[in-house]
Design a protein around this motif. Structure first.
Motif, short mmCIF file in Angstrom:
data_model
loop_
_atom_site.label_atom_id
_atom_site.label_comp_id
_atom_site.label_asym_id
_atom_site.label_seq_id
_atom_site.Cartn_x
_atom_site.Cartn_y
_atom_site.Cartn_z
N ARG A 330 0.81 -1.21 0.00
CA ARG A 330 0.00 0.00 0.00
C ARG A 330 0.84 1.27 0.00
O ARG A 330 0.30 2.37 -0.07
N GLY A 331 2.15 1.13 0.12
CA GLY A 331 3.03 2.30 0.10
C GLY A 331 4.21 2.12 1.03
O GLY A 331 4.47 1.02 1.53
N VAL A 332 4.92 3.21 1.26
CA VAL A 332 6.05 3.18 2.18
C VAL A 332 5.52 3.09 3.61
O VAL A 332 4.53 3.74 3.96
N THR A 333 6.17 2.27 4.43
CA THR A 333 5.71 2.09 5.81
C THR A 333 6.69 2.74 6.78
O THR A 333 7.90 2.59 6.66
N LEU A 334 6.13 3.46 7.73
CA LEU A 334 6.90 4.09 8.81
C LEU A 334 6.36 3.48 10.10
O LEU A 334 5.26 3.80 10.56
N VAL A 335 7.15 2.55 10.69
CA VAL A 335 6.64 1.69 11.76
C VAL A 335 7.00 2.25 13.14
O VAL A 335 8.18 2.46 13.44
N ASP A 336 5.99 2.45 13.96
CA ASP A 336 6.18 2.84 15.35
C ASP A 336 6.12 1.59 16.23
O ASP A 336 5.65 0.54 15.77
N ASP A 337 6.60 1.67 17.46
CA ASP A 337 6.47 0.51 18.36
C ASP A 337 6.30 0.96 19.80
O ASP A 337 6.94 0.48 20.70
N PRO A 366 -1.51 -2.83 14.12
CA PRO A 366 -1.40 -4.17 14.69
C PRO A 366 -0.53 -4.12 15.94
O PRO A 366 0.11 -3.09 16.21
N GLY A 367 -0.48 -5.20 16.68
CA GLY A 367 0.44 -5.19 17.82
C GLY A 367 0.22 -6.32 18.79
O GLY A 367 -0.69 -7.15 18.66
N HIS A 368 1.10 -6.33 19.79
CA HIS A 368 1.12 -7.35 20.83
C HIS A 368 0.24 -6.86 21.99
O HIS A 368 0.74 -6.33 22.99
N VAL A 369 -1.04 -7.03 21.84
CA VAL A 369 -1.99 -6.43 22.78
C VAL A 369 -1.82 -6.99 24.19
O VAL A 369 -2.11 -6.30 25.18
N GLY A 370 -1.32 -8.21 24.31
CA GLY A 370 -1.17 -8.81 25.62
C GLY A 370 -0.20 -8.08 26.52
O GLY A 370 -0.33 -8.10 27.74
N ASP A 371 0.81 -7.42 25.93
CA ASP A 371 1.74 -6.63 26.74
C ASP A 371 1.70 -5.14 26.39
O ASP A 371 2.59 -4.39 26.77
N GLY A 372 0.67 -4.71 25.68
CA GLY A 372 0.47 -3.29 25.42
C GLY A 372 1.42 -2.68 24.41
O GLY A 372 1.50 -1.45 24.30
N ASN A 373 2.13 -3.52 23.65
CA ASN A 373 3.11 -3.02 22.69
C ASN A 373 2.49 -3.03 21.29
O ASN A 373 2.33 -4.08 20.67
N MET A 374 2.15 -1.84 20.79
CA MET A 374 1.47 -1.73 19.50
C MET A 374 2.41 -1.15 18.44
O MET A 374 3.39 -0.48 18.75
N HIS A 375 2.06 -1.43 17.18
CA HIS A 375 2.90 -0.99 16.06
C HIS A 375 2.11 -0.11 15.09
O HIS A 375 1.84 -0.51 13.95
N PRO A 376 1.73 1.11 15.52
CA PRO A 376 1.08 2.02 14.58
C PRO A 376 1.99 2.24 13.37
O PRO A 376 3.16 2.62 13.53
N THR A 377 1.48 1.99 12.19
CA THR A 377 2.28 2.02 10.97
C THR A 377 1.68 3.02 10.00
O THR A 377 0.56 2.82 9.49
N VAL A 378 2.41 4.08 9.74
CA VAL A 378 1.97 5.12 8.81
C VAL A 378 2.35 4.67 7.40
O VAL A 378 3.51 4.36 7.12
#
Length: 455
Positions: A330-337, A366-378
């Motif tokens: 869908r395009g270039v991804t800028l991944v947060d964590d 998407p993300g690891h909801v069990g430990d609160g670590n999410m990956h908002p990806t622009v």
């Protein structure tokens, strides 16, 4: 004698690479937005003694050193700077020992995560840390960033399994931190300090890693919801149930629809969120999965699929594995964590949606909801300068949001070059100063990965 001539003389032609094309291919990791310089040379030592020689020579010549593993990182921590020496751990790739009695493995940093997992499984043991790049990433890189992965919710991150390290300092001196034993509290915990330091304090040449007994067979459940709130509430209820899932993953509606467009997974067009959970308790896994399904249904799941065998579990997990390829199309991804307390997840996800609307960009979460670590990806079109500018602003706004919710700017990817400007805000001036002083104790001349972590 030049640095290159000295290293060629002491390490041999095969270990010292100056070919411009090879150097160019090693300039950066997977963080496409981080700048990368032009290195002077790439060196591939094959022993601790050779690493010592490299660092002694670089100290004498004043040449900065950037240590690289498989370069699968997402924060620019392995990116070159002009005139640096790239120290590759690719030839330090031996599993030195696997002890069933002590439940430890002793490995060199170039060992690939999946290769270690396979080797210890042959002896009935288990190395739990499993970053998404586990089939490519190396143990040294995992240690450098304190990498996490899908299994963190039950087993913890890389640092929870590092017992001891052999580290070469910038001076060429070797230290051994930690110990092989399960317990040990003598002195400061230097091992924990090295883990997550992103190559700024020393070069890890050997690691003693704790192992677990091999897990029992696992089963998976996947539940779809019409809203983010219902999916998060179900995840919280699963975590409060005492089941201790071995995996608990979350996809927001945008991400779920992107995966459905990429490959037909049977997800409804109006999916608001998707929750994927797994139990690895063998004969008890089916009952665990049934209870997870019951909880999800009670919290509004419109559909719940329960795997009855390993193949069905693999198919249900496939949706999570497809996130990266689906978004990259869908395009270039800028991944947060970012990571926040689980009680703040709804606020985080709603806030991310508001940031996407404000800056007119798509942010998938998407993300690891069990430990609160999410990956908002622009995701955006890099050929559109205005879209790129909005994406970068949105990326920063997401990190500010994470901090405002009592979280952190990085749960597992590290700071590298990508997030240096926000580190000071998270740490505060006193702790930032203390960390800079620690860096100078280990590396007085500032030659180890000098343009990372701190601005």
């Amino acid at each position: 004698m030049s640095l290159i001539a000295r290293l060629t003389s002491s390490l041999g032609d095969k270990a010292v690479v100056t070919d411009p094309d090879v150097l160019d291919s090693h300039r950066n990791d997977h963080a496409s937005f981080c700048t990368a310089g032009v290195p002077l040379v790439l060196v591939r030592p094959s022993s601790t003694a050779e690493v010592q020689e490299v660092l002694r020579a670089c100290s004498e010549y004043g040449v900065p050193v950037v240590t690289q593993g498989a370069r699968t990182g997402l924060s620019g921590a392995a990116n070159a700077l002009d005139g640096c020496l790239l120290l590759s751990t690719s030839r330090l790739d031996r599993i030195l020992e696997v002890s069933v009695e002590d439940q430890v493995a002793v490995v060199q940093p170039g060992v690939v995560n999946s290769a270690l997992s396979a080797a210890v499984l042959e002896k009935g043991l288990f190395y739990p840390p499993d970053p998404s790049s586990w089939e490519m990433s190396t143990i040294g890189g995992n240690i450098a960033t304190n990498a996490g992965g899908l299994c963190c919710v039950k087993y913890g991150v890389t640092g929870d399994f590092v017992r001891a390290l052999e580290v070469v300092l910038a001076s060429g001196e070797v230290i051994r931190t930690g110990r092989r034993s399960v317990k040990g509290v003598a002195g400061y915990d230097v091992t924990r300090l090295i883990v997550g330091s992103e190559g700024t304090l020393g070069v890890v040449t050997e690691a003693t890693l704790a192992l677990r007994p091999a897990p029992e067979a696992a089963l998976t459940a996947a539940a779809t919801f019409l809203s983010i709130e219902d999916g998060i509430a179900a995840a919280a209820a699963v975590m409060a149930s005492g089941l201790r899932p071995s995996l608990l993953e979350f996809l927001d509606g945008l991400t779920a629809r992107a995966i459905q467009d990429y490959r037909d997974m049977g997800l409804p067009a109006d999916v608001g969120s998707l929750l994927i959970a797994q139990s690895d308790r063998g004969p008890r896994a089916a009952a665990d999965v049934a209870e997870i399904a019951r909880i999800c249904t009670a919290f509004g799941a419109v559909e719940v699929a329960e795997a009855s065998d390993a193949e069905e579990s693999r198919l249900l997990l496939e949706a999570r594995r497809l996130v990266n390829p689906a978004l990259e199309l869908r395009g270039v991804t800028l991944v947060d964590d970012i990571a926040v307390p689980r009680s703040k997840l709804v606020a985080l996800l709603n806030g991310v949606g508001e940031i996407g609307a404000k800056y007119d960009v798509q942010i998938y979460c998407p993300g690891h909801v069990g430990d609160g670590n999410m990956h908002p990806t622009v995701v955006f079109d890099r050929d559109d300068p205005a879209a790129e500018s909005r994406a970068l602003e949105a990326f920063g706004a997401v990190m500010q949001l994470g901090l405002s919710l009592g979280g952190t700017i990085t749960g597992e990817h590290g700071i590298g070059k990508l997030k240096r400007q926000w580190l000071a805000q998270e740490l505060g001036p006193i702790e930032l100063s203390l960390q800079r002083q620690l860096k100078s104790v280990f590396d007085p001349a500032g030659l180890l990965n000098p343009d990372k972590l701190f601005l």
